[in-house]
Design an enzyme around this catalytic site. Sequence first.
Site, mmCIF file in Angstrom:
data_model
loop_
_atom_site.group_PDB
_atom_site.id
_atom_site.type_symbol
_atom_site.label_atom_id
_atom_site.label_comp_id
_atom_site.label_asym_id
_atom_site.label_seq_id
_atom_site.Cartn_x
_atom_site.Cartn_y
_atom_site.Cartn_z
ATOM 1 N N GLU A 119 0.835 -1.209 0.000
ATOM 2 C CA GLU A 119 0.000 0.000 0.000
ATOM 3 C C GLU A 119 0.866 1.253 0.000
ATOM 4 O O GLU A 119 0.572 2.234 -0.673
ATOM 5 C CB GLU A 119 -0.908 0.014 1.233
ATOM 6 C CG GLU A 119 -1.984 -1.029 1.239
ATOM 7 C CD GLU A 119 -3.025 -0.779 0.173
ATOM 8 O OE1 GLU A 119 -2.671 -0.913 -1.028
ATOM 9 O OE2 GLU A 119 -4.182 -0.492 0.508
ATOM 10 N N THR A 133 -5.460 6.956 -5.205
ATOM 11 C CA THR A 133 -5.536 7.155 -3.755
ATOM 12 C C THR A 133 -4.576 8.261 -3.307
ATOM 13 O O THR A 133 -4.912 9.095 -2.464
ATOM 14 C CB THR A 133 -5.214 5.831 -3.022
ATOM 15 O OG1 THR A 133 -6.201 4.875 -3.396
ATOM 16 C CG2 THR A 133 -5.238 6.003 -1.515
#
Length: 309
Positions: free
Chosen positions: A130, A183
Amino acid sequence: MEKSIKVFAPATIANVACGFDILGLALTNPGDEVIIKKKASKGITIINQTPYSQIPENPLKNTAGVALQAFLDKTEHDCGFEITISKKIKPGSGIGSSAASSAAAVFGANELLGQPFTKKELIQFAMEGEKAACGSPHADNVAPAMIGGFVLVRSYKPLDIIPLAYPEELYCTIIHPQIELKTEDARRILKRSIQLQDAVKQWGNIAGLVAGLFQKDYELIGRSLEDVIIEPIRSQLIPGYEEVKAAALENGALGCSISGSGPSMFSFSKDKATAEKLAKIKQDIFSNFEIETISYVSKINPEGTVAIG
Ligand code: HSE
């Protein structure tokens, strides 16, 4: 000897309205399929088998490669791995695309090395994927992707992942407008400080949502799906957001908000028929904005990442 395993890792809804970076749940579909092969020679190789999507094949830039390297750094091994990724979750969709591939890679390697880590322990490695994807090692996608269910990230330092109880009959409707939202970009626009009165409201909603899930109190779940901090900013990036949300609430959704960092939106319902009806309604509204969509109706997936076939 070369050994391989095929793994399914599910899409996830992170934040779940009020719980920015601390709440997430796993879906039954879609999910990424990843084959992890243990090789005699060291190193990580990535093979992309996704027709529509360009994902980095450099393991230092690929989220699954980065996660797997973080895992290998903490493991005694004298082998390498080949990861063949077949993505069913589009990157930039807001339903945990990078998290699923990261979870799948470390889960598969862990199985092939005889399970040196528990599933919960593997989350820390998937978080590195991530970090590579968006600059932040948030766990609210990778934790539910790995262990399934509805998950609370109570703390990051130390990492404290708490599985939550939830009603069996909770249905999620996800609508993915076909616009890509990174994101990293959706995080950059957020305010660095918040008003105390907003924090108080948000805390109340998080506690209300968790209590509602435990008590199977659908009305409490619904009125707690309110986000006064992140949604007002990010919803502006999603054309038709207010219209879609209003229509969902008018047509039986318990609540409706942004899935992860968007552009996907999710709603909860008490039954499948309502969840399916909401998919159609949301789709129609987005088409008024000339935006194509893909929708999913799913219960919460209790298993997370699993070996298949
Ligand atoms: N909590 C993360 C965010 C999830 O909202 O940025 C990203 O999918």
